[in-house]
Design a protein around this motif. Structure first.
Motif, short mmCIF file in Angstrom:
data_model
loop_
_atom_site.label_atom_id
_atom_site.label_comp_id
_atom_site.label_asym_id
_atom_site.label_seq_id
_atom_site.Cartn_x
_atom_site.Cartn_y
_atom_site.Cartn_z
N THR A 213 -8.64 4.58 3.33
CA THR A 213 -8.03 3.37 3.88
C THR A 213 -8.05 2.27 2.82
OG1 THR A 213 -8.06 1.84 5.74
CG2 THR A 213 -10.19 2.53 4.87
N THR A 214 -7.48 1.12 3.17
CA THR A 214 -7.34 0.01 2.22
C THR A 214 -8.31 -1.12 2.56
OG1 THR A 214 -5.52 -0.84 3.57
CG2 THR A 214 -4.94 0.50 1.67
N GLN A 215 -8.41 -2.08 1.63
CA GLN A 215 -9.38 -3.16 1.76
C GLN A 215 -9.14 -4.04 2.97
OE1 GLN A 215 -12.74 -5.05 0.92
NE2 GLN A 215 -11.99 -3.33 -0.30
N SER B 225 0.84 -1.20 0.00
CA SER B 225 0.00 0.00 0.00
C SER B 225 0.88 1.24 0.00
CB SER B 225 -0.92 0.02 1.22
OG SER B 225 -1.70 -1.17 1.29
N SER C 108 -3.25 4.08 -2.43
CA SER C 108 -3.14 3.05 -3.45
C SER C 108 -2.84 1.72 -2.80
CB SER C 108 -2.03 3.42 -4.46
OG SER C 108 -1.86 2.41 -5.43
N ASP C 109 -3.35 0.62 -3.40
CA ASP C 109 -3.17 -0.71 -2.84
C ASP C 109 -3.00 -1.69 -3.99
OD1 ASP C 109 -3.00 -2.52 -0.73
OD2 ASP C 109 -5.12 -3.06 -0.89
N THR D 139 -9.97 0.29 -2.80
CA THR D 139 -9.62 1.20 -1.71
C THR D 139 -10.89 1.91 -1.24
OG1 THR D 139 -8.91 2.71 -3.48
CG2 THR D 139 -7.18 1.60 -2.23
N ALA E 92 2.07 0.03 -5.98
CA ALA E 92 1.34 0.98 -5.13
C ALA E 92 2.04 2.34 -5.11
CB ALA E 92 1.22 0.41 -3.72
N CYS F 298 -3.60 0.76 6.15
CA CYS F 298 -3.28 2.17 5.92
C CYS F 298 -4.47 3.02 6.31
CB CYS F 298 -2.98 2.42 4.43
SG CYS F 298 -1.31 2.03 3.93
N CYS G 216 -3.01 -1.80 -9.54
CA CYS G 216 -3.27 -1.29 -8.19
C CYS G 216 -4.62 -0.59 -8.15
CB CYS G 216 -2.17 -0.34 -7.74
SG CYS G 216 -2.04 1.17 -8.72
N SER G 217 -5.28 -0.72 -6.99
CA SER G 217 -6.47 0.09 -6.71
C SER G 217 -6.01 1.49 -6.33
CB SER G 217 -7.27 -0.52 -5.57
OG SER G 217 -7.75 -1.81 -5.92
#
Length: 575
Positions: free
Chosen positions: A183-185, A24, A46-47, A128, A59, A233, A108-109
């Motif tokens: 934040t991330t998944q 991330s 980004s993830d 994300t 990322a 994150c 990346c997301s």
């Protein structure tokens, strides 16, 4: 009274049980006030789509590449245009690179938020997460682009996943006190909305501490569920203050200032002393001034005192400094900052000590072809620098080109400059016609047709033609055209008939750039300049570059005929 600028606070926290699994990235960019007003502040997260060797690079690339390219886009582009073009370009690069690697990918997301004036622009692709906390209301703004396969969730959309990128875009009004969470998944299934609100509101004055509380609570909850290996994150952004109104348009910044009165040598204004009057026209006044504080000499341009507040040129004048100060080239006159606050409407430019191209040509009648072509090359770089920022000069001619004692060229006078994709073409033509058409203006200005970069190309080529020959390419100058039927009277006069030193290849390049039909000229300024350089090298260089000389086809067929004759003779002898 509300502050005049947007003010943000932010905090961050990152938790990775195993640093080797980090996939991330997040970042915040709050630029200086002038760029903040034009481009806004950026917040990104980004993830990477999966665990692999390139996950962290993917990322990081998504975040850093966006920040680098977004702030390099022209300031007159709106946020949506700038960010979308950057993300589409980034997607294309990531997709092509992913096809060339075997261990992993650059997929990346990404969630990007651009805070500008009183709005935030959200661009999102992947899984994300973006939330907004307004009062006690906690709302998810992003939409999960995921697919369930065998009990696992995978992004169905992401940067670099496909040759095309389908972005979610939303434009959201801001309120003072709004808090945004990115934040991330990996946080999915750990905290409830009430947990987010409680942990953030516990002490919202310290956003870094709030992020740490969120990270610790999510990690504890994940451990309890036996899934504590995911990196987490958290990024919080709070709106501390909003501007009264948007200030992206220069008219809002300078439009309320009065026009300076008529000035004469010795007069002083805003700490500037007038040294000489350089120009007086119906639209503007140009003075050479000296800064009394620093002693530097500059050029001041101001609207004519006779102009009314509703004059089209006055409206256009508000754009000139705002446009040209964004063009950075050693071959374009630089716009200078005033050392004191301005009380009148004007802008300042660097003073170039030298001659106009017209004066230089009169003082150097014996200048060599190479000297003249070197000036042409510098002038081409100046026009191309403007085009890179989507600016049309529209008044390229010898009197607007300055040459200093070292032979360096500087393109000046931006009274007719025009932003592509912002002003209408017709409005642009009205400004040019008010400033005045010249003998180097492209035919489309006189005929009221659409104009563009190839119109500047025509003016540049006409100026180069004049520099090489001392004459104009057509007996009937374009500024005297009255109808489209007059275009038939524009018969190109070969530059070689006026100056035998001009190579034939160079004459052909000028002929094309000066075609009365705009569509038949070179498509890009870079192509025109490249062809000029090739023509300048001469036929020997062209041969080295792989271009076949005119005599080569005949020699080839002569050789073929000789071989056939020899075979015919041998066939008779062997009978």
């Amino acid at each position: 009274m509300a502050p005049a600028t947007l003010s943000l606070s932010f905090g961050q926290a990152f938790v990775a049980p195993d640093p080797r699994q980090q996939r991330s990235s997040m970042s915040v960019r709050i630029p200086e006030p002038s760029q903040l007003a034009a481009k806004g502040a950026c917040v990104l997260i980004s993830d990477a789509a999966s665990r692999h060797a390139l996950a962290r690079q993917a990322a990081d690339l998504g975040v850093m590449a966006f920040l680098a390219d977004y702030y390099a886009t022209p300031d007159h582009w709106d946020v949506k245009t700038s960010a979308t073009r950057v993300l589409l370009s980034l997607n294309g690069w990531c997709y092509s690179q992913s096809r060339q690697v075997s261990e992993g990918s650059y997929v990346c997301s990404l969630s990007a938020m651009v805070y500008r004036a009183r709005e935030v622009h959200l661009f999102h692709a992947g899984d994300t997460l973006v939330f907004r906390l307004r009062g006690a209301e906690f709302e998810q703004l992003s939409r999960d682009h995921v697919t369930d396969l065998g009990g696992y969730r995978y992004p169905s959309r992401a940067v670099g996943m496909d040759v095309n990128l389908d972005l979610d875009y939303e434009r959201i009004p801001l309120k003072q006190g709004d808090i945004f969470l990115l934040t991330t998944q990996g946080v999915q299934g750990t905290l409830m909305p009430s947990d987010y609100v409680r942990l953030i509101r516990e002490d919202a004055s310290d956003l870094d501490a709030a992020c740490e509380r969120l990270a610790e609570a999510a990690r504890t909850r994940a451990r309890e569920r036996g899934v504590g290996s995911e990196p987490l994150c958290f990024q919080l952004v709070r709106i501390d203050a909003l501007p009264d109104q948007e200030t992206d348009h220069p008219g809002r910044v300078y439009g309320d200032l009065p026009i300076p009165p008529e000035l004469a040598p010795g007069d002083r204004i805003d700490g500037l002393e007038v040294q000489a009057v350089l120009s007086r026209t119906a639209q503007s006044r140009v003075y050479r001034v000296r800064d009394l504080r620093h002693g530097r000499e500059m050029v001041m341009k101001a609207p004519s005192p006779e102009l009314s507040s509703r004059n089209a040129y006055l409206e256009h004048f508000l754009l000139q400094q705002w446009v040209v100060e964004r063009v950075h080239s050693p071959f374009v006159v630089k716009v200078m900052d005033a050392s004191r606050p301005r009380r009148y409407l004007y802008y300042l430019m660097d003073y170039v000590s030298g001659d106009t191209l017209t004066e230089w040509a009169r003082r150097h009648p014996q200048a060599s072809l190479d000297q003249r072509l070197d000036i042409a090359n510098q002038l081409g770089k100046a026009v191309q620098a403007l085009h890179h920022r989507d600016v049309l000069h529209q008044q390229v001619h010898p009197d607007n080109v300055l040459i200093d004692v070292h032979g360096k060229v500087a393109l000046a006078d931006f009274g007719a400059c025009h932003l592509r994709d912002v002003d209408g073409h017709r409005r642009s033509q009205r400004v040019v016609q008010q400033v005045g058409l010249t003998e180097h203006s492209a035919p489309e200005y006189a005929l009221g047709d659409d104009v563009g970069r190839r119109s500047d190309q025509y003016s540049l080529a006409s100026t180069i033609y004049w520099l090489l020959t001392g004459e104009l390419p057509y007996a009937l100058t374009p500024n005297r055209l009255r109808s489209h039927t007059d275009l038939e009277q524009l018969t190109y006069r070969s530059a070689r008939t006026l100056n035998p030193e001009v190579p034939a290849a160079l004459d052909d390049v000028l002929r094309r750039a000066l075609d009365p039909q705009r569509a038949l000229r070179f498509r890009r300024m870079s192509e025109f300049r490249h062809r000029l350089r090739e023509a300048r090298r001469g036929p020997q260089a062209a041969g080295r570059n792989g271009t076949r000389r005119l005599g080569e086809p005949s020699r080839f067929w002569q050789g073929v005929a000789g071989i056939l004759l020899l075979l015919l003779v041998l066939s008779w002898l062997l009978r």
